[in-house]
Design a protein around this motif. Structure first.
Motif, PDB file in Angstrom:
ATOM      1  N   GLU A   1       0.811  -1.219   0.000  1.00  0.00           N
ATOM      2  CA  GLU A   1       0.000   0.000   0.000  1.00  0.00           C
ATOM      3  C   GLU A   1       0.846   1.271   0.000  1.00  0.00           C
ATOM      4  O   GLU A   1       0.320   2.363  -0.224  1.00  0.00           O
ATOM      5  CB  GLU A   1      -0.918  -0.002   1.226  1.00  0.00           C
ATOM      6  N   ALA A   2       2.161   1.125   0.256  1.00  0.00           N
ATOM      7  CA  ALA A   2       3.034   2.295   0.347  1.00  0.00           C
ATOM      8  C   ALA A   2       3.242   2.925  -1.024  1.00  0.00           C
ATOM      9  O   ALA A   2       3.331   2.232  -2.043  1.00  0.00           O
ATOM     10  CB  ALA A   2       4.379   1.892   0.948  1.00  0.00           C
ATOM     11  N   GLY A   3       3.330   4.251  -1.041  1.00  0.00           N
ATOM     12  CA  GLY A   3       3.569   4.954  -2.295  1.00  0.00           C
ATOM     13  C   GLY A   3       4.976   4.714  -2.823  1.00  0.00           C
ATOM     14  O   GLY A   3       5.167   4.330  -3.977  1.00  0.00           O
ATOM     15  N   ALA A   4       5.982   4.945  -1.972  1.00  0.00           N
ATOM     16  CA  ALA A   4       7.384   4.727  -2.341  1.00  0.00           C
ATOM     17  C   ALA A   4       7.848   3.400  -1.741  1.00  0.00           C
ATOM     18  O   ALA A   4       7.826   3.237  -0.517  1.00  0.00           O
ATOM     19  CB  ALA A   4       8.248   5.876  -1.838  1.00  0.00           C
ATOM     20  N   LYS A   5       8.231   2.470  -2.604  1.00  0.00           N
ATOM     21  CA  LYS A   5       8.581   1.124  -2.147  1.00  0.00           C
ATOM     22  C   LYS A   5      10.045   1.054  -1.711  1.00  0.00           C
ATOM     23  O   LYS A   5      10.907   1.728  -2.275  1.00  0.00           O
ATOM     24  CB  LYS A   5       8.366   0.105  -3.266  1.00  0.00           C
ATOM     25  N   PRO A   6      10.353   0.213  -0.718  1.00  0.00           N
ATOM     26  CA  PRO A   6      11.755  -0.043  -0.368  1.00  0.00           C
ATOM     27  C   PRO A   6      12.469  -0.711  -1.535  1.00  0.00           C
ATOM     28  O   PRO A   6      11.840  -1.342  -2.393  1.00  0.00           O
ATOM     29  CB  PRO A   6      11.652  -1.006   0.834  1.00  0.00           C
ATOM     30  N   ASP A   7      13.794  -0.598  -1.557  1.00  0.00           N
ATOM     31  CA  ASP A   7      14.565  -1.288  -2.593  1.00  0.00           C
ATOM     32  C   ASP A   7      14.450  -2.797  -2.449  1.00  0.00           C
ATOM     33  O   ASP A   7      14.388  -3.522  -3.440  1.00  0.00           O
ATOM     34  CB  ASP A   7      16.042  -0.867  -2.516  1.00  0.00           C
ATOM     35  N   TYR A   8      14.438  -3.256  -1.189  1.00  0.00           N
ATOM     36  CA  TYR A   8      14.342  -4.688  -0.912  1.00  0.00           C
ATOM     37  C   TYR A   8      13.395  -4.903   0.267  1.00  0.00           C
ATOM     38  O   TYR A   8      13.397  -4.128   1.227  1.00  0.00           O
ATOM     39  CB  TYR A   8      15.717  -5.277  -0.555  1.00  0.00           C
ATOM     40  N   VAL A   9      12.597  -5.948   0.184  1.00  0.00           N
ATOM     41  CA  VAL A   9      11.715  -6.353   1.284  1.00  0.00           C
ATOM     42  C   VAL A   9      12.057  -7.798   1.625  1.00  0.00           C
ATOM     43  O   VAL A   9      11.951  -8.687   0.772  1.00  0.00           O
ATOM     44  CB  VAL A   9      10.233  -6.236   0.901  1.00  0.00           C
ATOM     45  N   LEU A  10      12.480  -8.039   2.861  1.00  0.00           N
ATOM     46  CA  LEU A  10      12.921  -9.356   3.277  1.00  0.00           C
ATOM     47  C   LEU A  10      12.243  -9.750   4.581  1.00  0.00           C
ATOM     48  O   LEU A  10      11.755  -8.893   5.330  1.00  0.00           O
ATOM     49  CB  LEU A  10      14.447  -9.364   3.469  1.00  0.00           C
ATOM     50  N   LYS A  11      12.223 -11.047   4.824  1.00  0.00           N
ATOM     51  CA  LYS A  11      11.574 -11.553   6.033  1.00  0.00           C
ATOM     52  C   LYS A  11      12.244 -11.024   7.287  1.00  0.00           C
ATOM     53  O   LYS A  11      11.586 -10.577   8.230  1.00  0.00           O
ATOM     54  CB  LYS A  11      11.593 -13.086   6.034  1.00  0.00           C
ATOM     55  N   ASP A  12      13.579 -11.052   7.324  1.00  0.00           N
ATOM     56  CA  ASP A  12      14.330 -10.633   8.513  1.00  0.00           C
ATOM     57  C   ASP A  12      15.793 -10.459   8.143  1.00  0.00           C
ATOM     58  O   ASP A  12      16.196 -10.677   6.993  1.00  0.00           O
ATOM     59  CB  ASP A  12      14.174 -11.656   9.646  1.00  0.00           C
ATOM     60  N   VAL A  13      16.622 -10.083   9.117  1.00  0.00           N
ATOM     61  CA  VAL A  13      18.038  -9.857   8.834  1.00  0.00           C
ATOM     62  C   VAL A  13      18.785 -11.162   8.581  1.00  0.00           C
ATOM     63  O   VAL A  13      19.848 -11.176   7.957  1.00  0.00           O
ATOM     64  CB  VAL A  13      18.720  -9.068   9.973  1.00  0.00           C
ATOM     65  N   LYS A  14      18.226 -12.278   9.047  1.00  0.00           N
ATOM     66  CA  LYS A  14      18.838 -13.570   8.732  1.00  0.00           C
ATOM     67  C   LYS A  14      18.799 -13.812   7.236  1.00  0.00           C
ATOM     68  O   LYS A  14      19.785 -14.279   6.631  1.00  0.00           O
ATOM     69  CB  LYS A  14      18.113 -14.683   9.475  1.00  0.00           C
ATOM     70  N   GLU A  15      17.677 -13.497   6.608  1.00  0.00           N
ATOM     71  CA  GLU A  15      17.579 -13.626   5.153  1.00  0.00           C
ATOM     72  C   GLU A  15      18.530 -12.661   4.459  1.00  0.00           C
ATOM     73  O   GLU A  15      19.177 -13.011   3.459  1.00  0.00           O
ATOM     74  CB  GLU A  15      16.141 -13.381   4.684  1.00  0.00           C
ATOM     75  N   LEU A  16      18.639 -11.450   5.007  1.00  0.00           N
ATOM     76  CA  LEU A  16      19.554 -10.455   4.429  1.00  0.00           C
ATOM     77  C   LEU A  16      20.996 -10.942   4.483  1.00  0.00           C
ATOM     78  O   LEU A  16      21.754 -10.788   3.516  1.00  0.00           O
ATOM     79  CB  LEU A  16      19.410  -9.130   5.191  1.00  0.00           C
ATOM     80  N   ALA A  17      21.380 -11.544   5.592  1.00  0.00           N
ATOM     81  CA  ALA A  17      22.745 -12.065   5.741  1.00  0.00           C
ATOM     82  C   ALA A  17      23.072 -13.052   4.624  1.00  0.00           C
ATOM     83  O   ALA A  17      24.192 -13.082   4.101  1.00  0.00           O
ATOM     84  CB  ALA A  17      22.924 -12.722   7.096  1.00  0.00           C
ATOM     85  N   GLY A  18      22.095 -13.862   4.251  1.00  0.00           N
ATOM     86  CA  GLY A  18      22.314 -14.863   3.222  1.00  0.00           C
ATOM     87  C   GLY A  18      22.502 -14.284   1.831  1.00  0.00           C
ATOM     88  O   GLY A  18      22.951 -14.996   0.917  1.00  0.00           O
ATOM     89  N   LEU A  19      22.179 -13.010   1.643  1.00  0.00           N
ATOM     90  CA  LEU A  19      22.293 -12.360   0.332  1.00  0.00           C
ATOM     91  C   LEU A  19      23.587 -11.603   0.152  1.00  0.00           C
ATOM     92  O   LEU A  19      23.924 -11.200  -0.973  1.00  0.00           O
ATOM     93  CB  LEU A  19      21.110 -11.410   0.129  1.00  0.00           C
ATOM     94  N   LEU A  20      24.316 -11.363   1.239  1.00  0.00           N
ATOM     95  CA  LEU A  20      25.541 -10.572   1.166  1.00  0.00           C
ATOM     96  C   LEU A  20      26.688 -11.394   0.598  1.00  0.00           C
ATOM     97  O   LEU A  20      26.924 -12.509   1.027  1.00  0.00           O
ATOM     98  CB  LEU A  20      25.911 -10.028   2.549  1.00  0.00           C
ATOM     99  N   ARG A  21      27.382 -10.794  -0.344  1.00  0.00           N
ATOM    100  CA  ARG A  21      28.534 -11.464  -0.974  1.00  0.00           C
ATOM    101  C   ARG A  21      29.780 -10.614  -0.820  1.00  0.00           C
ATOM    102  O   ARG A  21      29.705  -9.406  -0.731  1.00  0.00           O
ATOM    103  CB  ARG A  21      28.264 -11.695  -2.473  1.00  0.00           C
TER     104      ARG A  21
END
Length: 266
Positions: free
Chosen positions: A246-266
């Protein structure tokens, strides 16, 4: 999202991390949160715990984070109280500031050389005051009605607590003062870009290589958008996927939690 879609994220060299609702809630540390901090370091990046909570001083957060198991030095913490102290020092040198805040907030302002007082104040400065008294409100109203500048550390209406409880935060206190005086505050903390700009200047890392991670669209994500930084919204706190849609300006990334974010870092 493919690897190419991760380019913007993986080009970031500094992560600005919200805490409440992002890394922990109360004293409950989220699964994978501490490992996430280590992943940032292991991949050669820097991190700063960034909070709008102005009721505690920076040194208090160092102790709290360490007790919860997070690696943390003073250089890894930046609060809206610290940003407010810098703003007052640079924009109101020598002016008397009437504070509405905790003893820790007041000490933070004093550490930046801010002149505090409750007689003929030129500025009223409000934080998240868990030690609020009627006398403080009375003084603030008096000076605002006389033309004092109105500066506030953060715009949050409430501070989240366990069991879905909340505490009235700085924004709610400011709303009371505005109702009594007609004067609206200038907010220093998120979503204003000043905190990101100050950190960029201090670290030498451009805003475009800074990633703001948090659970609130109107502060954590908005500050990134206002400052030209990368934004990651985690769904571990206040924001739901429905709210993102529903937000007008969307985040660049939407993730479940920081654990998921950790798995994306290279």
């Amino acid at each position: 999202m493919g690897l190419k879609g991760m380019d913007k994220l993986n080009e970031c060299r500094l992560f600005l991390l919200d805490m409440d609702g992002t890394l922990y809630l109360g004293d409950e540390v989220f699964d994978g949160a501490i490992d996430f901090i280590h992943k940032i370091s292991d991949t050669g990046r820097k991190y700063i715990y960034l909070t709008n909570n102005s009721s505690r001083a920076g040194v208090d957060y160092v102790g709290r984070l360490r007790r919860l198991g997070f690696p943390c030095e003073m250089e890894n913490v930046f609060t809206s109280g610290m940003a407010t102290g810098i703003y007052l020092r640079d924009n109101f040198p020598g002016k008397t500031v009437c504070p509405v805040g905790t003893r820790a907030f007041i000490a933070e302002l004093e550490s930046y050389g801010v002149k505090l007082g409750t007689v003929d104040a030129d500025v009223v400065c409000v934080g998240f005051d868990t030690e609020l008294t009627y006398d403080k409100l009375d003084n603030a109203v008096k000076f605002l009605r006389r033309g004092a500048a109105f500066i506030a550390a953060n715009p949050d209406w409430v501070c989240p607590m366990p069991q879905k409880e909340v505490l009235p935060d700085c924004g709610s206190i400011c709303a009371l003062l505005t109702a009594a005086t007609g004067v609206k505050p200038m907010f220093i903390g998120k979503p204003d870009r000043q905190m990101v700009d100050i950190i960029s200047k201090q670290t030498g890392i451009p805003n475009s290589r800074i990633c703001c991670v948090g659970d609130r669209l109107y502060t954590d994500i908005a500050v990134a958008q206002n400052a030209g930084a990368v934004s990651v919204c985690v769904l571990s706190g206040e924001t739901s996927m429905e709210m993102v849609n529903e937000a007008g300006a969307k985040p660049d990334y939407v993730l479940k939690d920081v654990k998921e974010l950790a798995g994306l870092l290279r």
